[in-house]
Design a protein around this motif. Sequence first.
Motif, PDB file in Angstrom:
ATOM      1  N   PRO A 215       0.880  -1.236  -0.026  1.00 57.86           N
ATOM      2  CA  PRO A 215       0.099  -0.037  -0.192  1.00 57.86           C
ATOM      3  C   PRO A 215       0.727   1.333   0.044  1.00 57.86           C
ATOM      4  O   PRO A 215       0.645   2.072  -0.617  1.00 57.86           O
ATOM      5  CB  PRO A 215      -0.959  -0.179   1.257  1.00 57.86           C
ATOM      6  N   THR A 216       1.941   1.458   0.764  1.00 57.05           N
ATOM      7  CA  THR A 216       2.696   2.358   0.685  1.00 57.05           C
ATOM      8  C   THR A 216       3.467   2.735  -0.428  1.00 57.05           C
ATOM      9  O   THR A 216       3.623   3.991  -1.033  1.00 57.05           O
ATOM     10  CB  THR A 216       3.760   2.367   1.751  1.00 57.05           C
ATOM     11  N   GLU A 217       4.008   1.475  -0.849  1.00 57.29           N
ATOM     12  CA  GLU A 217       4.655   1.656  -2.349  1.00 57.29           C
ATOM     13  C   GLU A 217       3.578   2.362  -3.688  1.00 57.29           C
ATOM     14  O   GLU A 217       4.083   3.056  -4.265  1.00 57.29           O
ATOM     15  CB  GLU A 217       5.100   0.498  -2.900  1.00 57.29           C
ATOM     16  N   TYR A 218       2.302   1.605  -3.598  1.00 57.26           N
ATOM     17  CA  TYR A 218       1.341   2.250  -4.475  1.00 57.26           C
ATOM     18  C   TYR A 218       1.145   3.617  -4.257  1.00 57.26           C
ATOM     19  O   TYR A 218       0.870   4.241  -5.271  1.00 57.26           O
ATOM     20  CB  TYR A 218       0.044   1.201  -4.395  1.00 57.26           C
ATOM     21  N   LYS A 219       0.710   3.945  -3.042  1.00 53.46           N
ATOM     22  CA  LYS A 219       0.544   5.383  -2.982  1.00 53.46           C
ATOM     23  C   LYS A 219       1.701   6.329  -3.526  1.00 53.46           C
ATOM     24  O   LYS A 219       1.328   7.313  -3.871  1.00 53.46           O
ATOM     25  CB  LYS A 219       0.220   5.759  -1.439  1.00 53.46           C
ATOM     26  N   ALA A 220       2.930   6.247  -3.055  1.00 53.44           N
ATOM     27  CA  ALA A 220       4.002   6.644  -3.699  1.00 53.44           C
ATOM     28  C   ALA A 220       4.081   6.764  -5.193  1.00 53.44           C
ATOM     29  O   ALA A 220       4.239   7.796  -5.663  1.00 53.44           O
ATOM     30  CB  ALA A 220       5.284   6.078  -3.192  1.00 53.44           C
ATOM     31  N   LEU A 221       3.651   5.630  -5.696  1.00 53.82           N
ATOM     32  CA  LEU A 221       3.564   5.537  -7.273  1.00 53.82           C
ATOM     33  C   LEU A 221       2.616   6.368  -7.675  1.00 53.82           C
ATOM     34  O   LEU A 221       2.771   7.306  -8.898  1.00 53.82           O
ATOM     35  CB  LEU A 221       3.264   4.083  -7.832  1.00 53.82           C
ATOM     36  N   LEU A 222       1.178   6.621  -6.990  1.00 57.53           N
ATOM     37  CA  LEU A 222       0.376   7.522  -7.616  1.00 57.53           C
ATOM     38  C   LEU A 222       0.743   8.881  -7.290  1.00 57.53           C
ATOM     39  O   LEU A 222       0.277   9.794  -8.264  1.00 57.53           O
ATOM     40  CB  LEU A 222      -1.052   7.229  -6.612  1.00 57.53           C
TER      41      LEU A 222
END
Length: 366
Positions: A215-222
């Motif tokens: 989840p943290t990685e995906y938020k950073a990607l967005l």
Amino acid sequence: MYRKIARPNFYVQWHITDKCSQRCKHCYLFQSENYHLQKSKDTSIAVLSLIVEDVFKTAETLKANPIFVLTGGDPILHPSFWELLQKINDCAVKFKAVTAIDILGNPFRIDYPMALKMKKHGIRKYQLSLDGLREKHDYLRKNGSYDETFRAAEALKRAGISTSCMFTLSKFNAPDLLRVMREVAEKEFDAFAFARFCRPDNLTVEEYRQQMFTPTEYKALLTTVDEAHRELAKKYPKTRFILKDHLWELFFYEKYSDEQKKELRQIRKSRIVVGGCGLGIASVSILSDGVVYACRRFPSPIGKVPDQSLIDLFINSNELNKLRDLKRYTKCGKCPLLYVCRGCGAVAYGFSGSFFASDPQCWRNP
């Protein structure tokens, strides 16, 4: 923020054939149990015509605009492809309906004469795929596919057909995402979007999880993609960057004003779905053998056309009514974004086996 529309659209993603000139590594089609049986059996134009009529009747009952999204396989490989387009156009006149025909297809057979013929048969939009830069895209799909995609896009644009690009996102190809966005914008595609990779049958759950962001990685990607959207939109205004992933709702919610959050509270109080997945609300998928799925991205059969009425399946299917029951959501049921987001149930299914489980890349605490 959330606008009312006079008449909604009813989307039918119709996989009219299983024939395809590519063998994409993330495709559900080639991993399905009945692929080798079904690929040699194309539905006759007589049966296709019955389904077209049923779609128009269903949309009329729902007071919606029928939107046909033809795909496959590669839809133009169906021997009755052009007759099917004509049937849809004839029914639009017969039912006095506002309709549209979009294609999700391959690039290889698209040249200017073919594109012009499509335009004359009412094709509005053609979606092509780019799943990375040349090396990764061709590895995932087919050698030469990357260059063919840009060539086909030029022919389609010249014929007056809107071109869009879809990027199927995983950890494997994520490093290429921003550069693909730029290349698509430079070539003046009309639209670009990405969607997360859903688990096909040939991947174990553990193998699938290895391709998932935390989840943290995906938020950073967005966050990175949002910044790139803004920069590219200024330089290349002809390309629209579509926020397809429902977790964009959460991303922007965290930036909302108090007034905007108040509007969301009112939406929740009214208990009317205004965003998020269209499953059971505004869309169905039909496979090449007529089996109807709630969503093509995970196993969700609800019946079969033309053996059964599409409107009856859409309204009365026990399976579909279970999937549209918001009370079944676990984490999402407690979230203020329940009626506008809900994450992706197909991703949740691939990760945990449950459509109603928490989206594994959602970073919001309950």
